[in-house]
Design an enzyme around this catalytic site. Structure first.
Site, PDB file in Angstrom:
ATOM      1  N   GLU A 289      31.541   5.383 -34.960  1.00 38.12           N
ATOM      2  CA  GLU A 289      31.444   5.690 -36.184  1.00 38.12           C
ATOM      3  C   GLU A 289      30.077   6.368 -36.175  1.00 38.12           C
ATOM      4  O   GLU A 289      29.117   5.950 -37.051  1.00 38.12           O
ATOM      5  CB  GLU A 289      31.483   4.587 -37.135  1.00 38.12           C
ATOM      6  CG  GLU A 289      32.861   4.020 -37.022  1.00 38.12           C
ATOM      7  CD  GLU A 289      33.096   2.592 -38.083  1.00 38.12           C
ATOM      8  OE1 GLU A 289      32.145   2.350 -38.837  1.00 38.12           O
ATOM      9  OE2 GLU A 289      34.024   2.064 -38.180  1.00 38.12           O
TER      10      GLU A 289
ATOM     11  N   GLU B 172      43.104   2.882 -34.660  1.00 39.42           N
ATOM     12  CA  GLU B 172      42.886   1.649 -35.319  1.00 39.42           C
ATOM     13  C   GLU B 172      43.763   1.451 -36.816  1.00 39.42           C
ATOM     14  O   GLU B 172      43.508   0.835 -37.351  1.00 39.42           O
ATOM     15  CB  GLU B 172      41.425   1.384 -35.962  1.00 39.42           C
ATOM     16  CG  GLU B 172      40.486   1.480 -34.839  1.00 39.42           C
ATOM     17  CD  GLU B 172      39.138   1.162 -35.490  1.00 39.42           C
ATOM     18  OE1 GLU B 172      38.846   0.751 -36.487  1.00 39.42           O
ATOM     19  OE2 GLU B 172      38.029   1.329 -34.485  1.00 39.42           O
TER      20      GLU B 172
END
Length: 585
Positions: free
Chosen positions: A394, A507
């Site tokens: 991220e 994910e």
């Protein structure tokens, strides 16, 4: 993707069953402690001692085996909140090792010696489940010895309407006389639980307040930095008509596979493509249905939490790989590849990392060295055993970013700017030249500024010769606005192919508010896209069963989600049926 506590479904977390089924092994422990003088000599035994310390402790965090027994040191692990504050303590439990199975009356005897500072022994009804930002405490009883004080703490686990307490429900302190070797005795007799230290019972819980289930898991810890001690004996004995048995989970970690699991069906259609799931150690060890479902259906697992910085490097120069090693071993025994998550992240960092100064050039060099050392220690430890890594997780700023910079500002960015990404990938490649290295982020599945920023970033990295292999699309679908357009995702995957990068769906989880059919179609559509694109190498979901899909609202109430592919009973939902149907055609 790490999310705020108020959001409905977790990303990177395991849930936990709404009912008390899994952890209702104790009834309330805390409210009725009182001093008693129940003599140990009056306990009538009916069996020989069962040695609980003989094997199954080589994966206990904070422990090392020596000639005197188990040497225990303080790890100081805490659950880090999303805002960076330190939350609950996260003391270790022997999940992948020996625990006690019992029926009826029993007694457990532990000998503790060479205490430097403090010693803590905890009896758990089941291993705790760790989420992104909190830990679900099962019912348990903890005894801490420190100087001349024995502190007994109890946790009630679940209570009415899914409320639970992160702090003990009861804490009682008693004076005791320390010895060179101290003996703790836990006894259940006639429905009453008694705890004693050094031949004197210090507390008894009322009748029918006991370990009503069939297992005790053991936690060993010390309170403060520098504290250590040795567990030299741990035995159990049945009383009256009871029974006791030592069970080593290392002997129960291999499952029987069939040819109808998702990975088997995918391999028959697209050899080399992997389907995977984020996997956690506690449910993989204590829940045979979780273990069977995960290891039968997936050819890859992602280390959900055990390799985040707060777990594996909780204190400066202290690395503890026990839990991650256990998960990697379980995967290897079942011929499953491992994807490591995650090396460099702006969240899930312990206080010592968050508090590193970045004000001077010397400070910044030190932060860089800390990051590089961490990467090399972790990847070096798993060289040849973990096939791929989320090196940088991220890096893009969140949707609520108020600055012109599109990268997330955190410790690493403060010290090195955008260059931290180059440094991280370079260090990772040096540590394991054969591992595949990824950037992983959310919101990349739709067109717009976020995708354009990421594409520009990886294009530049690739042109500079930075050793990046690919991009992970987290693919979280939390609400209808998050639904993924298959054609857009396909286009983005092909754009990565044009610059020589692979892609992976990393994910994925999908909300179920619009029904299982809508949920199933979203899952299956994304799998279809990924499996049909040559440079998309894997598809991974962020959980296995809704039994472990849990989140915490603003009032600290546990809420239950249904975003995964198997329900709470481990029956396949429409998601699984639809994916299997497509794979067979």
């Amino acid at each position: 993707m790490e999310k705020s506590l108020a959001t409905k479904t977790t990303a990177g977390s395991l849930g936990f069953k709404r009912t008390a089924g899994l952890i209702a092994v104790l009834t309330s422990l805390g409210a009725w402690l009182f001093i008693t003088h129940f003599p140990f000599s009056s306990i009538a035994s009916s069996s020989s001692d069962v040695d609980l310390l003989g094997s199954g402790w080589n994966y206990m965090p904070g422990a090392s085996i020596n000639t005197n027994g188990l040497y225990i040191t303080h790890l100081g692990r805490t659950i880090v909140q999303q805002d960076g504050t330190q939350g609950q303590l996260n003391p270790p439990v022997n999940s992948y090792g020996t625990h006690l199975q019992m029926t009826g009356d029993f007694t457990v005897v532990a000998d503790i010696k060479d205490i430097k500072g403090s010693a803590t022994l905890q009896f758990y009804s089941s291993p705790p489940i760790v989420q992104d930002e909190f830990r679900v405490e099962p019912k348990s009883l903890r005894i801490n010895l420190n100087n001349q004080t024995a502190t007994v703490s109890t946790w009630d686990g679940y209570s009415n309407q899914n409320l639970y307490k992160q702090v003990p429900s009861s804490v009682k302190r008693y004076a005791f006389t320390p010895r060179a070797e101290n003996t703790i005795v836990l006894t259940r007799k006639d429905g009453r639980l008694t705890v004693g230290v050094n031949e004197a019972s210090i507390i008894t819980l009322p009748r029918n307040t006991n370990f009503s289930g069939d297992a005790i898991w053991f936690g060993l810890d010390a309170e403060n930095p520098g504290d250590n001690w040795t567990l030299s004996k741990l035995t159990a004995k049945s009383l009256n008509s009871g029974s006791v048995k030592a069970v080593n989970m290392q002997d129960n970690s291999v499952i029987t596979k069939d040819n109808q699991g998702l990975q088997s069906l995918v391999t028959a259609k697209h050899s080399g493509f992997l389907v995977g799931a984020a996997t956690a150690l506690p449910p993989a060890t204590m829940d045979s249905r979780y273990r069977q479902t995960a290891f039968n259906n997936f050819g890859s697992i992602t280390t959900e939490n055990v390799l985040k910085w707060q777990f594996v490097n909780p204190q400066p120069n202290i690395y503890d790989f026990h839990e991650a090693d256990a998960l990697v071993e379980m995967a290897a025994k079942n011929n499953i590849l491992v994807h490591g998550h995650t090396l460099v992240f702006g969240e899930a960092n312990p206080a010592w990392v968050q508090n590193l100064p970045t004000g001077t050039d010397a400070d910044k060099r030190h932060v860089k060295n800390v990051m590089v050392d961490h990467i090399q220690q972790i990847i070096g430890h798993y060289k040849g055993r973990i096939a791929s890594w989320d090196v940088v997780n991220e890096p893009l700023a969140g949707y609520d970013n108020e600055t012109s910079d599109r990268l997330r500002h955190h410790k690493w960015h403060e010290a090195m700017g955008e260059g931290y990404i180059v440094t991280a990938f370079t260090a990772a490649r040096h540590a394991d030249p054969n591992a595949k290295l990824y950037i992983n982020d959310f919101g990349l599945e739709e067109d717009g500024e976020r995708w354009e920023t990421l594409l520009a970033l990886v294009t530049k990295l690739k042109s500079q010769g930075v050793p990046i292999d690919g991009v992970g699309f987290q693919a979280h679908v939390y609400e209808s606005e998050d639904r993924i357009d298959s054609s857009v995702l396909r286009q983005h995957i092909r754009q990565l192919a044009n610059i020589g990068l692979t892609a992976r769906v990393s994910e994925m989880d999908v909300y179920d508010d619009d029904g299982e059919s809508v949920q199933a179609k979203q899952y299956a559509d994304i799998l279809d896209v990924c499996i049909s694109e040559p440079n998309c190498v894997s598809w991974t979901t962020w959980g296995v069963s809704d039994k472990y899909d849990l989140w915490q609202d603003d009032d600290n109430v546990l809420q239950h989600g249904r975003t995964f592919s198997w329900d709470e009973r481990f029956d396949p939902k429409e998601v699984v049926l639809q994916m299997k149907s497509r794979l067979k055609n």
